[in-house]
Design a protein around this motif. Structure first.
Motif, PDB file in Angstrom:
ATOM      1  N   ARG A  32       0.848  -1.186   0.000  1.00 43.58           N
ATOM      2  CA  ARG A  32       0.000   0.000   0.000  1.00 43.58           C
ATOM      3  C   ARG A  32       0.878   1.228   0.000  1.00 43.58           C
ATOM      4  N   GLY A  33       0.265   2.369  -0.246  1.00 44.26           N
ATOM      5  CA  GLY A  33       1.014   3.608  -0.231  1.00 44.26           C
ATOM      6  C   GLY A  33       1.493   3.916   1.175  1.00 44.26           C
ATOM      7  N   LEU A  34       2.739   4.349   1.288  1.00 43.11           N
ATOM      8  CA  LEU A  34       3.312   4.628   2.604  1.00 43.11           C
ATOM      9  C   LEU A  34       3.566   6.115   2.786  1.00 43.11           C
ATOM     10  N   LEU A  35       3.447   6.538   4.021  1.00 38.62           N
ATOM     11  CA  LEU A  35       3.866   7.886   4.396  1.00 38.62           C
ATOM     12  C   LEU A  35       5.188   7.743   5.160  1.00 38.62           C
ATOM     13  N   VAL A  36       6.244   8.271   4.555  1.00 35.38           N
ATOM     14  CA  VAL A  36       7.580   8.197   5.154  1.00 35.38           C
ATOM     15  C   VAL A  36       7.959   9.592   5.630  1.00 35.38           C
ATOM     16  N   VAL A  37       8.346   9.703   6.887  1.00 31.50           N
ATOM     17  CA  VAL A  37       8.764  11.000   7.437  1.00 31.50           C
ATOM     18  C   VAL A  37      10.243  10.928   7.787  1.00 31.50           C
ATOM     19  N   LEU A  38      11.017  11.854   7.242  1.00 30.94           N
ATOM     20  CA  LEU A  38      12.459  11.922   7.501  1.00 30.94           C
ATOM     21  C   LEU A  38      12.728  13.208   8.250  1.00 30.94           C
ATOM     22  N   VAL A 128       7.006  13.822  -3.073  1.00 31.08           N
ATOM     23  CA  VAL A 128       7.963  14.258  -2.050  1.00 31.08           C
ATOM     24  C   VAL A 128       7.619  15.680  -1.643  1.00 31.08           C
ATOM     25  N   LEU A 129       7.414  15.874  -0.356  1.00 25.29           N
ATOM     26  CA  LEU A 129       7.102  17.201   0.187  1.00 25.29           C
ATOM     27  C   LEU A 129       8.300  17.617   1.041  1.00 25.29           C
ATOM     28  N   ASP A 130       9.261  18.259   0.375  1.00 20.04           N
ATOM     29  CA  ASP A 130      10.546  18.540   1.005  1.00 20.04           C
ATOM     30  C   ASP A 130      10.443  19.779   1.886  1.00 20.04           C
ATOM     31  N   GLU A 131      10.781  19.605   3.171  1.00 24.09           N
ATOM     32  CA  GLU A 131      10.768  20.677   4.167  1.00 24.09           C
ATOM     33  C   GLU A 131       9.360  21.166   4.511  1.00 24.09           C
ATOM     34  N   GLN A 157      -0.630   5.594  -3.118  1.00 23.04           N
ATOM     35  CA  GLN A 157       0.355   6.673  -3.304  1.00 23.04           C
ATOM     36  C   GLN A 157       1.338   6.745  -2.123  1.00 23.04           C
ATOM     37  N   HIS A 158       2.621   6.796  -2.465  1.00 20.36           N
ATOM     38  CA  HIS A 158       3.654   6.978  -1.439  1.00 20.36           C
ATOM     39  C   HIS A 158       3.951   8.465  -1.292  1.00 20.36           C
ATOM     40  N   VAL A 159       4.160   8.877  -0.044  1.00 23.84           N
ATOM     41  CA  VAL A 159       4.518  10.277   0.215  1.00 23.84           C
ATOM     42  C   VAL A 159       5.727  10.299   1.148  1.00 23.84           C
ATOM     43  N   VAL A 160       6.688  11.139   0.826  1.00 22.69           N
ATOM     44  CA  VAL A 160       7.836  11.350   1.715  1.00 22.69           C
ATOM     45  C   VAL A 160       7.822  12.800   2.165  1.00 22.69           C
ATOM     46  N   THR A 171       4.079  12.235  12.952  1.00 13.81           N
ATOM     47  CA  THR A 171       4.776  10.988  13.266  1.00 13.81           C
ATOM     48  C   THR A 171       3.773   9.859  13.470  1.00 13.81           C
ATOM     49  N   GLU A 172       2.691  10.198  14.154  1.00  9.54           N
ATOM     50  CA  GLU A 172       1.633   9.224  14.435  1.00  9.54           C
ATOM     51  C   GLU A 172       1.010   8.704  13.134  1.00  9.54           C
ATOM     52  N   LEU A 173       0.764   9.620  12.206  1.00  8.86           N
ATOM     53  CA  LEU A 173       0.114   9.255  10.947  1.00  8.86           C
ATOM     54  C   LEU A 173       1.043   8.452  10.040  1.00  8.86           C
ATOM     55  N   ALA A 174       2.356   8.686  10.158  1.00 10.55           N
ATOM     56  CA  ALA A 174       3.320   8.079   9.231  1.00 10.55           C
ATOM     57  C   ALA A 174       3.450   6.579   9.451  1.00 10.55           C
ATOM     58  N   ASP A 175       3.892   5.893   8.393  1.00  7.64           N
ATOM     59  CA  ASP A 175       4.164   4.460   8.474  1.00  7.64           C
ATOM     60  C   ASP A 175       5.615   4.204   8.840  1.00  7.64           C
ATOM     61  N   THR A 176       6.489   5.025   8.294  1.00  7.82           N
ATOM     62  CA  THR A 176       7.928   4.875   8.523  1.00  7.82           C
ATOM     63  C   THR A 176       8.473   6.237   8.918  1.00  7.82           C
ATOM     64  N   VAL A 177       9.191   6.291  10.020  1.00  7.13           N
ATOM     65  CA  VAL A 177       9.751   7.555  10.494  1.00  7.13           C
ATOM     66  C   VAL A 177      11.227   7.334  10.808  1.00  7.13           C
ATOM     67  N   SER A 178      12.084   8.126  10.190  1.00  7.37           N
ATOM     68  CA  SER A 178      13.504   8.087  10.537  1.00  7.37           C
ATOM     69  C   SER A 178      13.892   9.427  11.119  1.00  7.37           C
ATOM     70  N   VAL A 179      14.530   9.382  12.271  1.00  6.22           N
ATOM     71  CA  VAL A 179      15.019  10.601  12.917  1.00  6.22           C
ATOM     72  C   VAL A 179      16.535  10.588  12.755  1.00  6.22           C
ATOM     73  N   ILE A 180      17.016  11.433  11.872  1.00  7.11           N
ATOM     74  CA  ILE A 180      18.441  11.403  11.534  1.00  7.11           C
ATOM     75  C   ILE A 180      19.204  12.283  12.519  1.00  7.11           C
ATOM     76  N   ALA A 181      20.139  11.663  13.198  1.00 13.88           N
ATOM     77  CA  ALA A 181      20.874  12.373  14.248  1.00 13.88           C
ATOM     78  C   ALA A 181      22.056  13.133  13.656  1.00 13.88           C
ATOM     79  N   ASP A 182      22.401  14.223  14.302  1.00 10.10           N
ATOM     80  CA  ASP A 182      23.534  15.038  13.881  1.00 10.10           C
ATOM     81  C   ASP A 182      24.721  14.712  14.782  1.00 10.10           C
ATOM     82  N   ALA A 183      25.521  13.752  14.359  1.00 12.48           N
ATOM     83  CA  ALA A 183      26.689  13.387  15.174  1.00 12.48           C
ATOM     84  C   ALA A 183      27.860  14.311  14.870  1.00 12.48           C
TER      85      ALA A 183
END
Ligand code: ATP
Ligand code: MG
Length: 199
Positions: A32-38, A128-131, A157-160, A171-183
């Protein structure tokens, strides 16, 4: 332990692991279409989204991209991927560049109108909905309408969505959430944004 024993134990362990991985893969059958949050403060949000654009285009999928903040039109991603994806740079620069809240809101709404059109059209297979997150955190867009449009988009439909500070509701609505850390980031050692890495 002899080298032979080690090889035998390794083979047994890998067989167990393969059985487990195969079972997990077999169990994941939904499509199915996924909502991915980066999100997060580290580098890699937009570039990951554009990696998915490349993948989707490689499969012949129809792709739409809206960049909400950035105003520059000299990026490598647009020059290359924009030949094959519908690409909108609706931004006007960061809020600290424009310093004009009313103009920022009008800009945000113009960009959102394009995004909303894509989210209502099943022919777009990846959007893709950037920013986008910034428009929500500054309150330039009505969060409920945005979440509603995301929730009611075409089922395949997939949305990023990218951007720092993704809200709990997103975050709750999304299927996949990646929280990218600033090391670590080269910028802090005085390196400017360079083609191929940052733009
Ligand atoms: P990228 O587009 O490289 O994947 P991003 O989308 O994760 O980055 P943005 O917040 O959109 O991050 O930042 C865009 C620009 O800022 C890029 O040039 C990126 O390298 C840089 N950048 C990202 N994270 C940081 C950071 N933690 N410190 C300084 N600069 C950063
Ligand atoms: Mg980005």
């Amino acid at each position: 332990m002899s080298e032979d024993d080690r090889n035998t134990r390794h083979a047994a362990r890998m067989a167990r692991k393969k059985a487990h991985v195969d079972a997990v893969i077999a169990a994941a059958q939904a499509e199915r279409g996924l909502l991915v949050v980066l999100t997060g403060n580290g580098k890699g949000k937009s570039s990951s989204a554009f990696g998915m654009v490349a993948r989707a285009l490689g499969h012949g999928m129809k792709v739409g991209v809206v960049q909400f903040i950035k105003a520059r039109t000299d990026t490598g991603e647009e020059a290359f991927l924009g030949k094959h994806a519908e690409w909108h740079i609706t931004g006007d620069g960061f809020t600290w560049d424009t310093q004009d809240r009313e103009r920022d809101i009008a800009t945000a709404q113009r960009g959102w109108a394009i995004a909303a059109r894509m989210l209502a059209d099943p022919s777009y297979q990846l959007v893709v909905l950037d920013e986008l997150t910034y428009l929500l955190s500054y309150g330039y867009l009505d969060a409920d309408s945005v979440l509603d449009a995301l929730a009611h988009r075409p089922p395949m439909q997939h949305v990023v969505v990218t951007g720092r500070g993704a809200s709990e509701a997103l975050t709750e609505l999304a299927d996949t959430v990646s929280v990218i850390a600033d090391a670590k980031h080269a910028f802090r050692t005085g390196v400017k944004a360079q083609p191929g890495i940052d733009l």
